[in-house]
Write a protein that holds these residues in place. Structure first.
Motif, PDB file in Angstrom:
ATOM      1  N   CYS A 597       0.820  -1.214   0.000  1.00  0.00           N
ATOM      2  CA  CYS A 597       0.000   0.000   0.000  1.00  0.00           C
ATOM      3  C   CYS A 597       0.851   1.260   0.000  1.00  0.00           C
ATOM      4  O   CYS A 597       1.880   1.343   0.690  1.00  0.00           O
ATOM      5  CB  CYS A 597      -0.928   0.023   1.213  1.00  0.00           C
ATOM      6  SG  CYS A 597      -2.157  -1.288   1.193  1.00  0.00           S
ATOM      7  N   LEU A 599       0.822   4.406   1.565  1.00  0.00           N
ATOM      8  CA  LEU A 599       0.102   4.883   2.748  1.00  0.00           C
ATOM      9  C   LEU A 599      -0.113   6.385   2.726  1.00  0.00           C
ATOM     10  O   LEU A 599       0.809   7.156   2.439  1.00  0.00           O
ATOM     11  CB  LEU A 599       0.863   4.495   4.018  1.00  0.00           C
ATOM     12  CG  LEU A 599       1.096   2.998   4.242  1.00  0.00           C
ATOM     13  CD1 LEU A 599       1.947   2.771   5.484  1.00  0.00           C
ATOM     14  CD2 LEU A 599      -0.234   2.256   4.362  1.00  0.00           C
ATOM     15  N   ASP A 603      -3.549   7.015   6.970  1.00  0.00           N
ATOM     16  CA  ASP A 603      -3.173   5.611   7.185  1.00  0.00           C
ATOM     17  C   ASP A 603      -2.041   5.510   8.197  1.00  0.00           C
ATOM     18  O   ASP A 603      -2.072   4.684   9.123  1.00  0.00           O
ATOM     19  CB  ASP A 603      -2.714   4.977   5.867  1.00  0.00           C
ATOM     20  CG  ASP A 603      -3.821   4.873   4.834  1.00  0.00           C
ATOM     21  OD1 ASP A 603      -5.005   4.887   5.238  1.00  0.00           O
ATOM     22  OD2 ASP A 603      -3.503   4.783   3.632  1.00  0.00           O
ATOM     23  N   LYS A 604      -1.027   6.349   8.013  1.00  0.00           N
ATOM     24  CA  LYS A 604       0.140   6.300   8.910  1.00  0.00           C
ATOM     25  C   LYS A 604      -0.261   6.697  10.330  1.00  0.00           C
ATOM     26  O   LYS A 604       0.249   6.141  11.304  1.00  0.00           O
ATOM     27  CB  LYS A 604       1.247   7.218   8.378  1.00  0.00           C
ATOM     28  CG  LYS A 604       1.871   6.723   7.082  1.00  0.00           C
ATOM     29  CD  LYS A 604       2.890   7.723   6.550  1.00  0.00           C
ATOM     30  CE  LYS A 604       3.481   7.238   5.232  1.00  0.00           C
ATOM     31  NZ  LYS A 604       4.432   8.239   4.670  1.00  0.00           N
ATOM     32  N   TYR A 645     -10.781   8.062  11.762  1.00  0.00           N
ATOM     33  CA  TYR A 645     -10.114   7.442  10.614  1.00  0.00           C
ATOM     34  C   TYR A 645     -11.084   7.149   9.470  1.00  0.00           C
ATOM     35  O   TYR A 645     -10.778   7.440   8.302  1.00  0.00           O
ATOM     36  CB  TYR A 645      -9.393   6.156  11.030  1.00  0.00           C
ATOM     37  CG  TYR A 645      -8.693   5.491   9.859  1.00  0.00           C
ATOM     38  CD1 TYR A 645      -7.703   6.172   9.144  1.00  0.00           C
ATOM     39  CD2 TYR A 645      -9.044   4.205   9.448  1.00  0.00           C
ATOM     40  CE1 TYR A 645      -7.060   5.575   8.062  1.00  0.00           C
ATOM     41  CE2 TYR A 645      -8.416   3.607   8.364  1.00  0.00           C
ATOM     42  CZ  TYR A 645      -7.427   4.296   7.671  1.00  0.00           C
ATOM     43  OH  TYR A 645      -6.815   3.714   6.582  1.00  0.00           O
ATOM     44  N   THR A 649     -10.864   8.638   5.591  1.00  0.00           N
ATOM     45  CA  THR A 649     -10.709   7.831   4.371  1.00  0.00           C
ATOM     46  C   THR A 649     -11.715   8.202   3.282  1.00  0.00           C
ATOM     47  O   THR A 649     -11.523   7.864   2.113  1.00  0.00           O
ATOM     48  CB  THR A 649     -10.884   6.329   4.672  1.00  0.00           C
ATOM     49  OG1 THR A 649     -12.227   6.078   5.114  1.00  0.00           O
ATOM     50  CG2 THR A 649      -9.883   5.837   5.697  1.00  0.00           C
ATOM     51  N   THR A 664      -6.438   2.244   0.341  1.00  0.00           N
ATOM     52  CA  THR A 664      -7.112   2.712   1.564  1.00  0.00           C
ATOM     53  C   THR A 664      -8.009   1.624   2.141  1.00  0.00           C
ATOM     54  O   THR A 664      -8.042   1.403   3.355  1.00  0.00           O
ATOM     55  CB  THR A 664      -7.920   3.985   1.269  1.00  0.00           C
ATOM     56  OG1 THR A 664      -7.007   5.045   0.989  1.00  0.00           O
ATOM     57  CG2 THR A 664      -8.796   4.379   2.457  1.00  0.00           C
ATOM     58  N   VAL A 667      -5.926  -0.920   3.944  1.00  0.00           N
ATOM     59  CA  VAL A 667      -5.526  -0.474   5.288  1.00  0.00           C
ATOM     60  C   VAL A 667      -6.715  -0.554   6.240  1.00  0.00           C
ATOM     61  O   VAL A 667      -6.576  -0.980   7.390  1.00  0.00           O
ATOM     62  CB  VAL A 667      -4.942   0.956   5.244  1.00  0.00           C
ATOM     63  CG1 VAL A 667      -4.608   1.434   6.660  1.00  0.00           C
ATOM     64  CG2 VAL A 667      -3.706   1.013   4.363  1.00  0.00           C
TER      65      VAL A 667
END
Length: 869
Positions: A597, A599, A603-604, A645, A649, A664, A667
């Protein structure tokens, strides 16, 4: 795809049956393999599931599932307790309804009925425990009177008897006149009750001198065999060695001197009744006094009570007091609060009486048990309960282990009347080994239920040397309520040390009592009880489990409130709906591994937060801090994953870049998979159900590996940037809320950022704050703004984007006038001394809170008005 709404009744039972069929709960006995083992506190066969069982089993199952997922060979061994007194009482009651007295059946006939009753009702609570999701090894289900446990009881008794640690003797014991059996000290519950001190005296035979004293139990005077004074008390030295006469029975008894008497209390004189008081019994032993028992087993007075024979103990007390008054002997009656002991089963006031019973000599057993905890071989969690344990063990008296019942382990001692021998052995004898006579009979009493329960950690594993014993003993941890430290925990420790040479467990995890929202113990009489079975049918087992554990500190009582139930139910819905959102977006998509992925910032951030959560929750679980582990997961899942989160996204999920969307979603699924595994020990059903619908999944979540911390998944710089983003978004949302901006209205944002990386967050600001645009410079001169400051930026929103300035000034001015009026009214009340003096404190406090609230609101409105002007 999982159903649209969370309906646990549609899948919980089926999932449990499937787990059972797969054998996930049943480990192999593999000696030398790292293991985690627990024995479940055995509920009584008379019992029905209550919230205490719910809490205890939720805690144990969470630990067991956690350790199973960590790869340990995990055994959680369940069982039930025969519960001598409780079960016999139930069976006797059932027989009475049929018009049958137990003595009509005889011992063998009664025991036959008892085993039938056990088969009919004894498994009820086991089935109820299964509904909680308890992952016990039911193939190893034990019972305190099964063959394994019975052999262990015989072996332990005979060994202790042969070493002089078990003996029979006349001693003061606690006697329940209703259950008509002896009770150990731990089976007596004490409560403060209103009573009286009756003051009267005994005179010398010639009537020249009277010694006066006080008692709370005048009916026991009929068994008095001395009066005692302190040897240092000058007031009575001339009387020591003389005699006084006990009224009604006309018994001459000596005046003795003993240090037991407190000469500063009352008159400094104490009547001594060795047969009916534990302290008097000790005095009687020192002075070789006669022991005269004046009560029958049923609490009535016996023939030694003279004219009061046949009376109930309380009627006897009433008549004695009346006659003492009539004779002019009673001097005064003084109200007195004192602790009264009651039977833990039927709550009848117990009688201390001298009786021939079987006892365990405790001092030789207590010393190594105390040492094991002091040396750290066993640790209590919380540690403060070690003081409770030490206090009990250091002051322990010999344990009365005989009970005058039929249901239970019969004492393995036989008597030979032909030669007077006493025979104690593991195998039932057919003849006397001393004289060969077959005329032998077994002791009629049974053992205290707790004698067999004390052997539970090793007897259930087959005893020393058995395959299960070698693979799983000592057990790892014991979880139970703090109210059975004396009944069970202490006894398991000294019994295991004596019989196996090892401590039965390394850790003892104490939990509290489940109470209602007012802090009251739940009971039928108060009408505040919660039936766990009905609760599970309505809300699901996961909701009950999480509500019982979440946020509760070890050893602390739990308040089980409707708010907590609603909050937990909402959390289950939150997990379900978030998972459904992820899974719906994954349909038809070919996801990739995390390492493939590209990121994003978001995500991180979530991976770093997830990594920290894994580390924190694992550490908390290892320390048995399950309540904090639950709370940590609740906060992470609800706030970080669902509220932040997933929202972060959406710009990509609803965008046009298919590769970015796949990454995405990959993740999202990776994080959801880890969340389900972290949550599984606490809420096994919902996590298994969702896990089975993930694009990638194993056979069952319960045998998957528990998530582990990875240094490679820490992105601290990106994490800190998103934390700053969250702070700015919150401030913008607060501005919109403060100014009443409708959600659909778009506004402009100006940002003066000291961290240029905030420009990378532009798409997140636009999406999360419904912005028309983000400009990374200040608003032009002359334009009014509403401003907020974060750690890395100053944010400005043009006032015209928010409100009609003139209308807002008018609205706030009017609101200020209303608030000022309320402040004046509250101040007027609170400055009125008549109100302060006469009003209930609750009303005064409420008025003070109102005033503080209005003053805070006035400050906010004034600040807002200043901004607008």
């Amino acid at each position: 795809m999982i159903e649209k709404s969370y309906q646990p009744n549609l899948f919980e039972r089926d999932l449990y049956s499937w787990w059972m069929q797969q054998g996930y709960f049943t480990p192999k006995a593999e000696t030398g393999k790292p293991y985690f083992s627990m024995v479940a506190p055995p509920p009584n066969i008379t019992g029905q599931l209550h919230l205490g069982h719910g809490l205890d089993n939720a805690i144990q199952d969470s630990l067991v599932r956690f350790k199973r997922m960590q790869g340990f060979n995990t055994l959680w061994l369940p069982g039930t307790d025969h519960a001598s007194i409780a079960t016999e009482v139930k069976i006797v009651e059932a027989l009475k309804k049929q018009g049958i007295d137990k003595h009509d059946l005889g011992r063998e006939g009664f025991l036959e009925r008892a085993w039938q009753w056990k088969e009919q009702y004894g498994g009820r609570i086991v089935e109820q425990l299964k509904s909680l999701g308890s992952s016990c090894d039911w193939s190893r289900l034990a019972f305190t009177m099964d063959e394994k446990c019975s052999k262990a009881v015989r072996r332990a008794f005979v060994s202790m008897y042969n070493k002089g640690l078990i003996y029979k003797g006349d001693r003061i014991i606690n006697w329940c006149p209703v259950c008509q059996t002896a009770l150990s000290d731990a089976e007596v519950e004490y409560s403060e009750q209103d009573g009286f001190f009756w003051h009267y005296g005994y005179s010398t035979p010639d009537g020249s001198t009277t010694v006066t004293f006080a008692t709370t139990r005048p009916e026991t005077m009929l068994g008095d065999t001395a009066v005692a004074v302190n040897p240092a008390d000058e007031r009575y030295k001339h009387l020591v060695g003389k005699t006084v006469v006990v009224p009604f029975v006309n018994r001459e008894i000596p005046v003795i001197a003993d240090d037991y008497v407190d000469m500063t209390f009352g008159t400094g004189v104490v009547k001594i009744t060795p047969a009916h008081d534990p302290n008097d019994f000790e005095v009687g032993q020192r002075h070789n006094l006669p022991i005269i028992r004046v009560m029958n087993d049923d609490g009535t007075m016996n023939e030694l009570a003279g004219e009061f024979a046949g009376l109930d103990r309380y009627e006897c007390r009433k008549q004695i007091v009346a006659k003492l008054k009539e004779m002019g002997i009673l001097q005064k009656v003084e109200p007195h609060k004192h602790n009264v002991g009651s039977c833990y089963r039927c709550h009848t006031t117990v009688e201390p009486i001298v009786s021939k019973q079987w006892f365990v000599k405790m001092q030789p057993l207590a010393e190594p048990a105390i040492k094991a905890v002091r040396d750290g071989d066993i640790t209590f969690h919380p540690k403060r309960y070690e003081n409770t344990y030490f206090n009990w063990m250091e002051n322990i008296r010999d344990w009365c282990i005989s009970r005058q019942l039929w249901w239970g382990h019969r004492i393995p001692v036989w008597y030979c009347p032909d030669c007077g021998a006493e025979i104690c052995q593991e195998i039932d004898p057919t003849s006397c080994p001393h004289c060969g006579s077959t005329n032998i009979h077994q002791d009629e009493d049974v053992l205290d239920t707790w004698f067999s329960s004390a052997l539970w950690p090793f007897s259930t594993l087959g005893g020393v040397g058995a395959e299960d014993y070698n693979a799983f003993f000592p057990t790892t941890v014991l979880s139970c309520g703090y109210d059975i430290i004396f009944f069970w925990v202490a006894r398991m420790i000294f019994s295991s040390l004596y019989n196996t040479g090892k401590a039965p467990f390394k850790d003892v995890l104490m939990h509290g009592i489940v109470r209602d929202e007012q802090g009251r113990k739940m009971s039928k009489s108060l009408g505040n009880g919660v039936d766990p079975v009905e609760f599970i049918d309505k809300y699901g087992a996961d909701t009950l489990r999480f509500a019982l554990i979440n946020g509760v500190a070890n050893g602390s009582d739990l308040r089980f409130s409707p708010d907590k139930i609603d909050g937990t139910r909402n959390f289950m819905n939150k997990i379900w709906n978030a998972s459904r959102f992820v899974l719906m977006n994954c349909e038809g998509k070919q996801l990739v591994g995390l390492e493939q992925c590209n990121l994003t910032l978001a995500d991180k951030w979530i991976l770093t937060k997830l990594n920290a959560t894994i580390k924190q929750v694992t550490e908390l679980m290892e320390k048995y801090e399950l309540g904090l582990a639950c709370q940590t997961l609740f906060d992470f899942v609800w706030s970080e994953f669902c509220d932040w989160y997933i929202e972060l996204t959406k710009p990509i999920l609803y965008g046009s870049d298919e590769t970015a969307r796949i990454h995405t979603l990959s993740v999202l699924v990776y994080v959801l998979d880890k969340i389900l595994k972290l949550l599984h020990p606490f809420v096994p059903f919902i996590t298994e159900k969702i896990y089975q619908d993930l694009p990638f999944h194993g056979e069952s979540i319960m045998v998957e590996r528990y998530p582990t911390y990875s240094e490679d998944l820490n992105f601290h710089s990106d994490y800190n940037l998103v934390q700053e983003l969250k702070d700015i978004v919150t401030k913008i949302r607060n501005i919109r809320s403060d100014y009443g901006v409708v959600p659909s209205k778009r506004i402009r944002l100006h940002m003066i950022a000291s961290d240029n990386r905030l420009q990378e967050c532009q798409m997140y600001f636009v999406k999360l704050c419904n912005l028309e645009e983000v400009v990374f410079h200040a608003v032009g001169e002359g334009e009014q703004v509403v401003q907020a400051v974060s750690q890395s930026a100053t944010i400005q929103v043009p006032l015209g984007d928010l409100v009609d300035r003139e209308k807002e000034i008018a609205r706030i001015t009017a609101e200020i006038a209303t608030v000022q009026s309320e402040i004046a009214r509250a101040n007027g009340k609170l400055n009125n001394q008549g109100f302060i003096a006469k009003a209930p404190q609750k009303l005064v406090d409420a008025e003070k809170q109102k005033l503080a609230k209005y003053q805070e609101l006035l400050a906010q409105l004034t600040a807002r008005l200043a901004e607008l002007q």
